[in-house]
Design an enzyme around this catalytic site. Structure first.
Site, PDB file in Angstrom:
ATOM      1  N   ASN A  12      60.901  31.994  36.785  1.00  0.00           N
ATOM      2  CA  ASN A  12      60.560  32.939  37.567  1.00  0.00           C
ATOM      3  C   ASN A  12      61.617  33.247  38.767  1.00  0.00           C
ATOM      4  O   ASN A  12      61.186  34.045  39.559  1.00  0.00           O
ATOM      5  CB  ASN A  12      59.273  32.559  38.421  1.00  0.00           C
ATOM      6  CG  ASN A  12      59.489  31.154  39.383  1.00  0.00           C
ATOM      7  OD1 ASN A  12      60.462  30.461  39.191  1.00  0.00           O
ATOM      8  ND2 ASN A  12      58.421  31.265  40.051  1.00  0.00           N
ATOM      9  N   LYS A  14      65.509  34.251  40.255  1.00  0.00           N
ATOM     10  CA  LYS A  14      66.593  35.476  40.232  1.00  0.00           C
ATOM     11  C   LYS A  14      67.862  35.078  39.330  1.00  0.00           C
ATOM     12  O   LYS A  14      67.949  33.907  39.521  1.00  0.00           O
ATOM     13  CB  LYS A  14      66.774  35.892  41.888  1.00  0.00           C
ATOM     14  CG  LYS A  14      67.953  36.934  41.830  1.00  0.00           C
ATOM     15  CD  LYS A  14      67.892  37.364  43.075  1.00  0.00           C
ATOM     16  CE  LYS A  14      69.144  38.085  43.606  1.00  0.00           C
ATOM     17  NZ  LYS A  14      69.891  38.711  42.689  1.00  0.00           N
ATOM     18  N   LYS A  16      68.458  35.556  36.012  1.00  0.00           N
ATOM     19  CA  LYS A  16      68.572  35.619  34.369  1.00  0.00           C
ATOM     20  C   LYS A  16      69.763  36.493  33.853  1.00  0.00           C
ATOM     21  O   LYS A  16      70.578  36.072  32.934  1.00  0.00           O
ATOM     22  CB  LYS A  16      67.407  35.542  34.019  1.00  0.00           C
ATOM     23  CG  LYS A  16      66.417  34.513  34.288  1.00  0.00           C
ATOM     24  CD  LYS A  16      64.761  34.693  33.861  1.00  0.00           C
ATOM     25  CE  LYS A  16      64.044  35.831  34.455  1.00  0.00           C
ATOM     26  NZ  LYS A  16      63.956  35.586  35.891  1.00  0.00           N
ATOM     27  N   THR A  17      69.498  38.065  34.028  1.00  0.00           N
ATOM     28  CA  THR A  17      70.317  39.043  33.687  1.00  0.00           C
ATOM     29  C   THR A  17      71.843  38.682  34.118  1.00  0.00           C
ATOM     30  O   THR A  17      72.820  38.713  33.284  1.00  0.00           O
ATOM     31  CB  THR A  17      69.793  40.339  34.264  1.00  0.00           C
ATOM     32  OG1 THR A  17      68.531  40.445  33.452  1.00  0.00           O
ATOM     33  CG2 THR A  17      70.741  41.545  33.495  1.00  0.00           C
ATOM     34  N   THR A  18      71.779  38.343  35.397  1.00  0.00           N
ATOM     35  CA  THR A  18      73.168  38.131  36.036  1.00  0.00           C
ATOM     36  C   THR A  18      73.904  36.993  35.182  1.00  0.00           C
ATOM     37  O   THR A  18      75.098  37.188  34.889  1.00  0.00           O
ATOM     38  CB  THR A  18      73.164  38.214  37.426  1.00  0.00           C
ATOM     39  OG1 THR A  18      72.351  38.850  38.171  1.00  0.00           O
ATOM     40  CG2 THR A  18      74.374  37.624  38.092  1.00  0.00           C
ATOM     41  N   ARG A  26      82.736  36.777  30.486  1.00  0.00           N
ATOM     42  CA  ARG A  26      83.617  35.870  29.934  1.00  0.00           C
ATOM     43  C   ARG A  26      84.134  35.881  28.618  1.00  0.00           C
ATOM     44  O   ARG A  26      85.187  35.745  28.201  1.00  0.00           O
ATOM     45  CB  ARG A  26      82.886  34.317  30.139  1.00  0.00           C
ATOM     46  CG  ARG A  26      83.779  33.126  29.749  1.00  0.00           C
ATOM     47  CD  ARG A  26      82.960  31.985  30.111  1.00  0.00           C
ATOM     48  NE  ARG A  26      82.957  31.693  31.573  1.00  0.00           N
ATOM     49  CZ  ARG A  26      82.062  30.972  32.025  1.00  0.00           C
ATOM     50  NH1 ARG A  26      81.235  30.261  31.401  1.00  0.00           N
ATOM     51  NH2 ARG A  26      82.237  30.658  33.454  1.00  0.00           N
ATOM     52  N   PHE A  68      57.638  50.275  35.621  1.00  0.00           N
ATOM     53  CA  PHE A  68      57.369  48.859  35.165  1.00  0.00           C
ATOM     54  C   PHE A  68      55.876  49.065  34.403  1.00  0.00           C
ATOM     55  O   PHE A  68      55.038  49.716  34.682  1.00  0.00           O
ATOM     56  CB  PHE A  68      56.842  48.011  36.591  1.00  0.00           C
ATOM     57  CG  PHE A  68      58.210  48.075  37.464  1.00  0.00           C
ATOM     58  CD1 PHE A  68      59.253  47.161  37.123  1.00  0.00           C
ATOM     59  CD2 PHE A  68      58.128  48.616  38.609  1.00  0.00           C
ATOM     60  CE1 PHE A  68      60.237  46.877  37.905  1.00  0.00           C
ATOM     61  CE2 PHE A  68      59.332  48.564  39.486  1.00  0.00           C
ATOM     62  CZ  PHE A  68      60.400  47.765  39.247  1.00  0.00           C
ATOM     63  N   TRP A  70      53.640  47.314  34.223  1.00  0.00           N
ATOM     64  CA  TRP A  70      52.008  47.133  34.859  1.00  0.00           C
ATOM     65  C   TRP A  70      51.596  48.406  35.558  1.00  0.00           C
ATOM     66  O   TRP A  70      50.436  48.654  35.698  1.00  0.00           O
ATOM     67  CB  TRP A  70      51.925  46.039  35.947  1.00  0.00           C
ATOM     68  CG  TRP A  70      52.896  46.156  36.941  1.00  0.00           C
ATOM     69  CD1 TRP A  70      53.007  46.794  38.270  1.00  0.00           C
ATOM     70  CD2 TRP A  70      54.371  45.433  36.991  1.00  0.00           C
ATOM     71  NE1 TRP A  70      54.135  46.572  38.953  1.00  0.00           N
ATOM     72  CE2 TRP A  70      55.032  45.803  38.283  1.00  0.00           C
ATOM     73  CE3 TRP A  70      54.898  44.564  36.199  1.00  0.00           C
ATOM     74  CZ2 TRP A  70      56.105  45.228  38.744  1.00  0.00           C
ATOM     75  CZ3 TRP A  70      56.434  44.163  36.717  1.00  0.00           C
ATOM     76  CH2 TRP A  70      56.803  44.627  37.808  1.00  0.00           C
ATOM     77  N   GLU A 107      65.642  40.530  28.570  1.00  0.00           N
ATOM     78  CA  GLU A 107      64.301  40.922  28.768  1.00  0.00           C
ATOM     79  C   GLU A 107      63.509  40.822  27.472  1.00  0.00           C
ATOM     80  O   GLU A 107      62.491  41.374  27.513  1.00  0.00           O
ATOM     81  CB  GLU A 107      64.051  41.916  29.575  1.00  0.00           C
ATOM     82  CG  GLU A 107      64.305  41.760  31.039  1.00  0.00           C
ATOM     83  CD  GLU A 107      63.606  40.751  31.895  1.00  0.00           C
ATOM     84  OE1 GLU A 107      62.473  40.260  31.356  1.00  0.00           O
ATOM     85  OE2 GLU A 107      64.083  40.286  32.634  1.00  0.00           O
TER      86      GLU A 107
END
Length: 175
Positions: A12, A14, A16-18, A26, A68, A70, A107
């Protein structure tokens, strides 16, 4: 690359994508060909703008621009599911094509959590990866079965976040 593994960045928190983008940069810096496939995101983000300028780093989104999940109506969710399942076959073929050394499935865990793809479909897809292809998976709530399939799993855990103080997502930091 002699041996490719399956990495998961979940949780949960911040980043993951970064983290996945950093791995892709790399890899490109070492001469590898990278594909980032992004699910459930449709807004413009800083990393996409820079990725487009990196030789050997391809990018594609699955699903047309939307709000989004939701906030979507049942009809919009149905349309999005159709887009995702239709394009997922194409993605599966890309994974087995050996065209890329690294494939980032950003995602994709959200597609499972939202019911757009089944856990079995995703496991089957990543199971077909060639031995020398690295797969990076991101998203919240990685299931036990997906985790068991991976070779590396990192959980981003939120300890404290300024969003809870009312700070909105900031350009260049969160997107």
């Amino acid at each position: 690359m002699d041996k490719g593994y399956i990495q998961i960045y979940t949780g949960n928190g911040k980043g993951k994508t970064t983290c996945a983008v950093g791995q892709g940069i790399r890899a490109c810096g070492c001469g590898f060909k990278v594909l980032m496939v992004q699910f459930l995101k449709s807004w413009n983000t800083g990393e996409i703008d820079i990725i487009k300028n990196i030789d050997k780093f391809d990018f594609m989104r699955i699903g047309s621009p939307r709000d989004f999940t939701w906030n979507l109506t049942d009809r919009e969710k149905s349309e999005l599911k159709c887009e995702i399942t239709t394009n997922f076959k194409f993605l599966s073929d890309l994974i087995t094509s050996k065209k890329y050394d690294m494939i980032i499935l950003d995602e994709i865990l959200g597609t499972i959590n939202e019911g757009f793809l089944s856990e079995d479909e995703v496991i089957d897809c990543i199971s077909k990866k060639p031995n020398n292809v690295e797969i990076i998976i991101t998203g919240r709530n990685a299931s036990k079965r997906i985790i068991e399939k991976a070779d590396l799993v990192t959980e981003m855990k939120e300890i404290k976040h300024y969003f809870k103080k009312g700070v909105e997502a900031r350009r260049g930091i969160e997107f």
